[in-house]
Design a protein around this motif. Structure first.
Motif, short mmCIF file in Angstrom:
data_model
loop_
_atom_site.label_atom_id
_atom_site.label_comp_id
_atom_site.label_asym_id
_atom_site.label_seq_id
_atom_site.Cartn_x
_atom_site.Cartn_y
_atom_site.Cartn_z
N LEU A 192 36.98 31.27 46.56
CA LEU A 192 36.81 32.24 45.48
C LEU A 192 35.50 33.00 45.65
CD1 LEU A 192 37.59 33.51 42.73
CD2 LEU A 192 36.39 31.60 41.62
N ILE A 193 35.60 34.34 45.64
CA ILE A 193 34.42 35.22 45.62
C ILE A 193 34.37 35.83 44.23
CG2 ILE A 193 33.33 37.26 46.62
CD1 ILE A 193 35.06 36.74 49.15
N THR A 194 33.25 35.65 43.53
CA THR A 194 33.19 36.05 42.13
C THR A 194 31.76 36.42 41.74
OG1 THR A 194 33.99 35.37 39.93
CG2 THR A 194 32.80 33.72 41.21
N GLY A 195 31.60 36.97 40.54
CA GLY A 195 30.27 37.33 40.03
C GLY A 195 30.11 38.81 39.82
N GLY A 196 29.16 39.17 38.94
CA GLY A 196 28.92 40.58 38.67
C GLY A 196 28.05 40.79 37.45
N THR A 197 28.33 41.84 36.70
CA THR A 197 27.51 42.28 35.57
C THR A 197 28.11 41.78 34.26
OG1 THR A 197 26.91 44.27 36.80
CG2 THR A 197 26.51 44.31 34.43
N LEU A 255 28.49 36.55 44.03
CA LEU A 255 27.72 37.78 44.20
C LEU A 255 26.82 37.91 42.98
CD1 LEU A 255 27.36 40.27 46.03
CD2 LEU A 255 29.08 41.43 44.63
N ASN A 256 25.54 38.01 43.21
CA ASN A 256 24.58 37.90 42.11
C ASN A 256 24.69 39.06 41.12
OD1 ASN A 256 22.64 36.59 40.66
ND2 ASN A 256 20.93 37.09 42.02
N GLY A 257 24.33 38.77 39.87
CA GLY A 257 24.33 39.74 38.80
C GLY A 257 24.07 39.03 37.48
N SER A 258 23.98 39.79 36.40
CA SER A 258 23.65 39.19 35.10
C SER A 258 24.74 38.23 34.62
CB SER A 258 23.41 40.28 34.06
OG SER A 258 24.49 41.21 34.03
N ALA A 259 26.02 38.51 34.94
CA ALA A 259 27.10 37.58 34.59
C ALA A 259 27.07 36.35 35.48
CB ALA A 259 28.45 38.28 34.69
N THR A 260 26.68 36.54 36.73
CA THR A 260 26.66 35.43 37.69
C THR A 260 25.72 34.33 37.22
OG1 THR A 260 26.98 37.09 39.41
CG2 THR A 260 26.43 34.87 40.14
N LYS A 261 24.61 34.71 36.64
CA LYS A 261 23.66 33.71 36.11
C LYS A 261 24.33 32.88 35.01
CE LYS A 261 19.57 36.51 37.22
NZ LYS A 261 20.31 37.37 38.16
N THR A 278 45.48 29.15 53.85
CA THR A 278 44.18 29.48 53.25
C THR A 278 44.26 30.81 52.49
OG1 THR A 278 43.02 28.31 55.01
CG2 THR A 278 41.74 29.91 53.74
N THR A 279 43.69 30.82 51.29
CA THR A 279 43.63 32.03 50.47
C THR A 279 42.19 32.34 50.13
OG1 THR A 279 45.80 31.59 49.49
CG2 THR A 279 44.37 33.14 48.33
N ILE A 280 41.77 33.57 50.38
CA ILE A 280 40.45 34.05 49.94
C ILE A 280 40.71 35.01 48.78
CG2 ILE A 280 38.38 35.34 50.57
CD1 ILE A 280 38.92 34.52 53.49
N LEU A 281 40.24 34.63 47.62
CA LEU A 281 40.48 35.39 46.39
C LEU A 281 39.19 36.07 45.93
CD1 LEU A 281 42.12 36.21 43.86
CD2 LEU A 281 41.54 33.96 42.89
N PHE A 282 39.19 37.40 45.93
CA PHE A 282 38.08 38.18 45.40
C PHE A 282 38.44 38.56 43.96
CE2 PHE A 282 35.89 42.54 45.30
CZ PHE A 282 34.66 42.01 44.94
N SER A 283 37.91 37.81 43.02
CA SER A 283 38.21 38.02 41.60
C SER A 283 36.90 37.88 40.83
CB SER A 283 39.26 37.01 41.12
OG SER A 283 39.66 37.30 39.80
N PRO A 284 36.18 38.98 40.61
CA PRO A 284 34.79 38.90 40.13
C PRO A 284 34.61 38.32 38.73
CG PRO A 284 35.20 41.00 41.21
CD PRO A 284 36.53 40.34 41.04
N GLY A 285 35.58 38.50 37.83
CA GLY A 285 35.42 37.97 36.47
C GLY A 285 34.35 38.67 35.67
N ALA A 286 33.89 39.81 36.16
CA ALA A 286 32.79 40.54 35.53
C ALA A 286 32.83 41.97 36.02
CB ALA A 286 31.44 39.90 35.86
N THR A 287 32.11 42.84 35.35
CA THR A 287 32.06 44.23 35.78
C THR A 287 31.08 44.39 36.94
OG1 THR A 287 31.98 46.50 34.97
CG2 THR A 287 30.33 44.99 34.09
N SER A 288 30.79 45.63 37.33
CA SER A 288 30.23 45.85 38.67
C SER A 288 28.98 46.71 38.74
CB SER A 288 31.32 46.54 39.51
OG SER A 288 31.73 47.73 38.87
N PHE A 289 28.46 47.14 37.59
CA PHE A 289 27.54 48.28 37.61
C PHE A 289 26.16 48.01 38.20
CE2 PHE A 289 30.56 49.30 34.15
CZ PHE A 289 31.16 50.36 34.78
N GLU A 290 25.77 46.76 38.41
CA GLU A 290 24.46 46.51 39.01
C GLU A 290 24.44 46.81 40.51
OE1 GLU A 290 22.53 42.79 36.72
OE2 GLU A 290 24.69 42.63 37.05
#
Length: 450
Positions: free
Chosen positions: A339-344, A369-375, A418-430
Motif C-alpha cells: 500500500l502506497i498512501t498519505g497526503g494532505t 508519502l509525507n504530508g499533514s494527513a500522513t502524520k 502481488t498487488t501494489i495499491l496506490f490509494s492515498p486516503g487524503a488530498t494532494s495539495f502539499e
C-alpha cells in the motif's frame, strides 16, 4: 435569465476547465466578462488556451482579486473551489450581485431530463455506469459534471433537449444549485462519509450541501438513497417531495460474482446505476449484456499494469480514509499487498483506516508519502499497535518512494500474486496541483520503473 450585456465576473479560471468553460459560455451568450484568479498567468496557460476566440473578449486579473470587481459586476460566477465564506463574495452580495456557479447556470438552461449523482464516494463511477446503460437506448444521452473531460457549460449547448443527461455534482456545485430553482428528475446520493471538513464547519453542514440536490424536486421526481448509510435518516428529515427509492434492492440479476471481484462499494454503485437505467426503460437483458463491458473509470481503482504475478492499481482519487478502506476491502485477498498512501489533511479521522491497514497490509509493505494527513495516519497506526518491529517508511518524494517499493519486491515476491495499491486516503495539495496531477505522475513513474 439573460446574460446579454450583463457585467459578469468569473471568479477562478482554474486548472480543470470548469472555470474556462463558464467564461467561454457567458461570453458566447453576450455578457461583458472579467476573469479573476489568484494564480499567476503562467500557471493557467492550458485554461487560457482552451478559451479559444472568446479569450479576446475577456478582461483578465491574475495573481490577485480586486474589491472593485466584486462591487461593480452584476453576476459573479463562482468556481467550485472558492469557499463560500470568502470575503469577496460577501462584498459582492452586499453590493447586490447575483451569485451563480456552473451547476446553477446549467440547471437553469438545461431542458433535458436530468439524472443528478452526488455522494462522498462512488459518484463518478455511478454516473459513468448510468451513462453506459442509458446509451443502449438513447444514442444522444450525455454525461457531464464534476470532470474536466466534459464540463457542464461545455456540454450545455450541445444537448438535444430530450435525451437524458447524467450530471455528477460535488457538494461545492450543490451549494448554489437552489439558485436555479430546479433539481434533477432523478437524484442519487450514493452515500455520505466525513469529507471536506477543512471547508465545512460540521458534517451537518456538509450533508446539507448534498441535500440541495433534491430540494426543488416535485412529486413526479425520484430520490434514490442508500438504505445502509447512516446519513439517509438525515436526508429523510428534509421531507423530500420526490418519491424516495432505497438501494440496494433485488434486481433479478445475480451480482454475487461481481461483488466478489469488484468489492461491496462497487456493488452498491452498480445496483443504483441499474435502478436508474430501469427507470429509463433499459431492459434487464440489455443491462446484463452491458455489465460485461462496464467502463474502467480513470484513477478509481484503475489497473494500470498487469503482468503474470503483478498488478499495480492507481486509486489517486481516494482522498478520504473510507475510500482507501474500500480499496483494501477489494484487494486484500489478492496475495502479497503493498500500500502506497498519505497526503494532505482535510480534518478527517484515521482510526478505522488504521485498523483496516493493520488487518490487510504487513508493516514492511506500507509506504507513506509525507504530508499533514500522513502524520495523523502514523499516529493512528502507532495507537493501533502497528509499528512494533520496524519504523514507518515515510518519503518526501513519490519517485524515491516508487523506487523503494521496487527494491522491496524481492525475487521471491514475484513468484506470488502481488498487488501494489496506490490509494492515498487524503488530498494532494502539499505536493501536487490536485489528485489528477498526482495520478498522472504515479502512472509516469510506474512506466519508468516497472
Amino acid at each position: 435569465m439573460d446574460f446579454r450585456n450583463k457585467r459578469v465576473l468569473v471568479m477562478g479560471l482554474g486548472l480543470l476547465r470548469g472555470g474556462a468553460s463558464a467564461a467561454k459560455w457567458v461570453v458566447n451568450h453576450g455578457a461583458r466578462v472579467t476573469v479573476t484568479d489568484l494564480k499567476p498567468r503562467r500557471e493557467l496557460q492550458r485554461s487560457l488556451k482552451s478559451l479559444g476566440e472568446a479569450r479576446r473578449k475577456i478582461k483578465f486579473v491574475f495573481g490577485r482579486h480586486r474589491v472593485s470587481d466584486f462591487r461593480n459586476n452584476e453576476i459573479i460566477v463562482v468556481n467550485p473551489a472558492v469557499p463560500r465564506e470568502t470575503l469577496y463574495l460577501k462584498i459582492a452580495k452586499k453590493a447586490g450581485a447575483q451569485l451563480e456557479n456552473e451547476a446553477s447556470i446549467f440547471f437553469r438552461f438545461c431542458r433535458n431530463p436530468m439524472v443528478g449523482v452526488t455522494g462522498t464516494r462512488g459518484k463518478t463511477t455511478t454516473a459513468n455506469w448510468i451513462y453506459h446503460f442509458l446509451k443502449k437506448k438513447y444514442s444522444h444521452a450525455a454525461l457531464t459534471g464534476n470532470s474536466s473531460d466534459n464540463p457542464m457549460l461545455a456540454a450545455l449547448d450541445k444537448l438535444d433537449s430530450k435525451s437524458p443527461v447524467v450530471v455528477e455534482l460535488s457538494s461545492w456545485h450543490l451549494e448554489l444549485l437552489p439558485q436555479s430553482g430546479k433539481s434533477p428528475h432523478v437524484a442519487v446520493i450514493t452515500n455520505l462519509y466525513p469529507d471536506h471538513l477543512n471547508r465545512y464547519p460540521s458534517m451537518k453542514s456538509y450533508a446539507s450541501a448534498k441535500a440541495n440536490i433534491f430540494l426543488n424536486q416535485s412529486k413526479n421526481d425520484f430520490l434514490l438513497l442508500n438504505k445502509d448509510n447512516s446519513w439517509t435518516k438525515f436526508f429523510r428529515g428534509f421531507k423530500p417531495k420526490g418519491k424516495i427509492v432505497y438501494f440496494p434492492v433485488s434486481l433479478g440479476l445475480n451480482l454475487e460474482k461481481f461483488k466478489r471481484a469488484y468489492g461491496l462499494h462497487n456493488f452498491y454503485n452498480l445496483n443504483v446505476a441499474i435502478l436508474v437505467a430501469r427507470h429509463f426503460g433499459i431492459t434487464l437483458q440489455e443491462i446484463k449484456k452491458a455489465i460485461k463491458n462496464l467502463p474502467q473509470i480513470r484513477f478509481r481503482q484503475e489497473i494500470i499494469l498487469k503482468r503474470k504475478n503483478l498488478e499495480i492499481i492507481n486509486d489517486t482519487t481516494a482522498t478520504t480514509p473510507e475510500a482507501t478502506i474500500a480499496a483494501l476491502g477489494r484487494f486484500r485477498n489478492t496475495g502479497e499487498l503493498f500500500l502506497i498512501t498519505g497526503g494532505t489533511d482535510k480534518k478527517l479521522g484515521f482510526t478505522e483506516w488504521a485498523r483496516t491497514v493493520k488487518k490487510c497490509v504487513k508493516p514492511g509493505n506500507l509506504f507513506l508519502l509525507n504530508g499533514s494527513a500522513t502524520k495523523k495516519m502514523v499516529l493512528a497506526l502507532k495507537k493501533a499497535g502497528y509499528f512494533r518491529k520496524i519504523k514507518p517508511y515515510i518519503f518526501e518524494n513519490l519517485s524515491v518512494l516508487i523506487k523503494a517499493v521496487k527494491v522491496n519486491l524481492k525475487p521471491k515476491t514475484y513468484n506470488l500474486s502481488t498487488t501494489i495499491l496506490f490509494s492515498p486516503g487524503a488530498t494532494s495539495f502539499e505536493k501536487f496541483k490536485n489528485e489528477f496531477d498526482r495520478g498522472e505522475r504515479f502512472n509516469r513513474l510506474v512506466k519508468l520503473h516497472f
